[in-house]
Design an enzyme around this catalytic site. Structure first.
Site, PDB file in Angstrom:
ATOM      1  N   LYS A 249     104.540  14.245  97.990  1.00  0.00           N
ATOM      2  CA  LYS A 249     104.342  15.699  97.894  1.00  0.00           C
ATOM      3  C   LYS A 249     103.111  16.025  98.735  1.00  0.00           C
ATOM      4  CE  LYS A 249     104.502  19.396  94.466  1.00  0.00           C
ATOM      5  NZ  LYS A 249     105.429  20.246  95.205  1.00  0.00           N
TER       6      LYS A 249
ATOM      7  N   ARG B 293     102.559  10.930  89.912  1.00  0.00           N
ATOM      8  CA  ARG B 293     103.161  11.265  91.204  1.00  0.00           C
ATOM      9  C   ARG B 293     102.084  11.575  92.237  1.00  0.00           C
ATOM     10  NH1 ARG B 293     107.622  15.939  91.528  1.00  0.00           N
ATOM     11  NH2 ARG B 293     105.768  17.253  91.349  1.00  0.00           N
TER      12      ARG B 293
ATOM     13  N   GLU C  20     117.986  19.417  98.749  1.00  0.00           N
ATOM     14  CA  GLU C  20     117.258  20.188  97.735  1.00  0.00           C
ATOM     15  C   GLU C  20     116.952  21.568  98.301  1.00  0.00           C
ATOM     16  OE1 GLU C  20     113.421  18.382  96.920  1.00  0.00           O
ATOM     17  OE2 GLU C  20     113.119  17.883  99.011  1.00  0.00           O
TER      18      GLU C  20
END
Ligand code: PMP
Length: 283
Positions: free
Chosen positions: A149, A50, A182
């Protein structure tokens, strides 16, 4: 505390980045938060993949191989004699000149911190946590892909401030369509009629490693779990709710905007999944 910074271990006080680093100037960079359980880096490959995927999406070259990044984490753990804790792995755009252009930053910087983290009070894992639904909406994928991210967490921080102002520890964020996306640093699940639901990636979420693990635990336990659009009304009407994240692990939510979820007690499926999660990390 020893910090791994650009290829060497430094004391915390000496581990410094330039004020001209675009990570500092513009939040230009990517990161991972990773747990270590009993000396093992939890879901190591998923986190490293990721990190590289986030970097690729913002055209940031990580000046190390995947293997070197893993070794950097292992060296940091060894230098701090850490077997259980939390790793913060950060890649910044590196030192450059004033102005947004990343092409003025010849080389990205990488650092690794190995420390402890406790996001929410321990007793809430047993009794459940109150949250709010934030007015601040989650950044739309048309603005910045939420699956990156990135070091830009101000969107989430604004929602977190709303939660703290309301006297609770966490906020649920809606996307620009008004659907549940989220929490500020966690993914969300609800349970309705025995089925476990979580918003799809298209709701504009970070694809959590813990979220994926919990979905697999559901499958292994024969619990129906699916990705489905969740509206705020469905959130309030849920039978159970919990959040997942590397730092948070799996935490039950029992109150939203001051309204108890169902009885206001932690429900049986949440309890079962929390137990399954702790068994999984200790396996
Ligand atoms: N959403 C956001 C916005 C996050 O920052 C995080 C990680 N803290 C998560 C979800 C959970 O992801 P993971 O399970 O991979 O930690």
């Amino acid at each position: 505390m020893k910090i791994w910074l650009d290829g060497r271990l430094a004391d915390k006080a000496d581990a410094r980045l330039s004020v001209f680093d675009h990570g500092t100037l513009y939040g230009d960079g990517v990161f991972e938060g990773i747990r270590v359980y009993s000396g093992k880096i939890f879901e190591c490959q998923a986190h490293v993949e990721r990190l590289f995927a986030s970097a690729a999406k913002v055209r940031l070259t990580i000046p190390y191989t995947r293997q070197q990044i893993v070794e950097a984490m292992q060296q940091t753990l060894a230098a701090n004699a850490m077997t259980d804790g939390y790793i913060r792995l950060v890649v910044t755009r590196g030192e450059g000149t004033l102005g947004l252009s990343p092409f003025k930053c010849p080389r990205g910087s990488v650092f690794v911190i190995a420390d402890q983290i406790e996001l929410y009070p321990r007793e809430m894992y047993d009794r459940g946590m109150p949250v709010i639904v934030a007015r601040t909406r989650r950044t739309s994928p048309t603005m910045l892909d939420p699956s990156v991210k990135s070091l830009n967490y101000l969107n989430n921080i604004m929602a977190k401030l709303e939660a703290l102002d309301a006297g609770v520890g966490e906020a649920i964020m809606l996307n620009d369509r008004g659907e549940v996306s989220e929490a500020t640093g966690d993914n969300i699940f609800i349970i309705k009629g025995g089925g476990v639901l979580t918003p799809p990636v298209s709701a504009g979420i970070l694809q959590g490693v813990t979220r994926r693990v919990v979905m697999e635990l559901c499958a292994a336990a024969g619990i129906d779990c699916r990705e489905q659009t969740i509206l705020p009304a469905e959130l309030y009407a849920a039978d159970e709710c919990f959040l997942t994240g590397t730092a948070a692990e799996v935490i039950p939510v029992t109150k939203i905007d001051n309204r108890p979820i169902a009885s206001g007690e932690v429900g049986p499926i949440s309890r079962r999944l929390i137990k399954a999660f702790y068994e999984f990390i200790r396996r």
